[in-house]
Design a protein around this motif. Sequence first.
Motif, mmCIF file in Angstrom:
data_model
loop_
_atom_site.group_PDB
_atom_site.id
_atom_site.type_symbol
_atom_site.label_atom_id
_atom_site.label_comp_id
_atom_site.label_asym_id
_atom_site.label_seq_id
_atom_site.Cartn_x
_atom_site.Cartn_y
_atom_site.Cartn_z
ATOM 1 N N SER A 123 -7.503 -4.715 -2.612
ATOM 2 C CA SER A 123 -6.730 -3.962 -1.771
ATOM 3 C C SER A 123 -6.524 -4.705 -0.494
ATOM 4 C CB SER A 123 -7.476 -2.583 -1.613
ATOM 5 O OG SER A 123 -6.533 -1.706 -0.737
ATOM 6 N N GLU A 174 -12.188 -2.843 -3.254
ATOM 7 C CA GLU A 174 -11.671 -3.011 -1.852
ATOM 8 C C GLU A 174 -11.132 -4.357 -1.416
ATOM 9 O OE1 GLU A 174 -10.897 -1.736 1.820
ATOM 10 O OE2 GLU A 174 -11.208 -0.486 0.100
ATOM 11 N N LYS A 210 -5.556 1.446 -5.208
ATOM 12 C CA LYS A 210 -6.027 2.504 -4.245
ATOM 13 C C LYS A 210 -6.440 3.716 -5.034
ATOM 14 C CE LYS A 210 -4.846 3.324 -0.129
ATOM 15 N NZ LYS A 210 -3.703 3.490 1.254
#
Length: 218
Positions: free
Chosen positions: A184, A181, A100
């Motif tokens: 993640s 993303e 992140k």
Amino acid sequence: PSGSVSVAAAWMLSVTLATLGLGISFLLPLPCIWIGITAILVLLLYNLKLKHLPLAGNISVALLGGIPILFGGIAVGDPYPALLPGILAAAVHLAREIVKDLQDSEGDQLAGSRTLPHAVGPTGSRALISLILASLLIAIPLPGFLLVTGPVYLTFALLLDGIILLVFVHLWSARTSNELETPSRLLKLVLLIGLAAFLADALSISTHHSARFLDTTH
């Protein structure tokens, strides 16, 4: 950050929830109270200082991600089975927090936060994430192979290793923050499946013991 909630409202909600959580912990064993106090202090330190420091903020969030599992074990008077899932959860959280930071590196730089990607660069950050993931590849199935957990856990663990390998691929192939993303989200999936693995394994062992008890009574 978008401005949809005022700073005053955020503080009010934070104080209310922290007070409520700490108040409930007073109904539980004494170590739960200390864990609650520690969690609140770490959250305060994170927001005031640690989130602007490389790795320190990541570690603090990772600890807060793993400690609720230990809290649950202490609350029911049996902390030892909670240690392993708590440690593994903290490690997954740590990897995800660094991912992140990679995603948010541009915004962090504008905000003046010197996070890990700014300290060691994107490649160094990916290397550290990879080291954590490699450790998890070994650590997650190990309890199953050592017969610390049952066969149900091992089945889940092999699935988790497959997802972690996917994280490796997407982590190093990502070229933009949007593409980060995917790893993640995959790490969040690892957390959810990991919790399900320990729960399903505990239930299967409990059911097996209950069945054996009924057999002996007959």
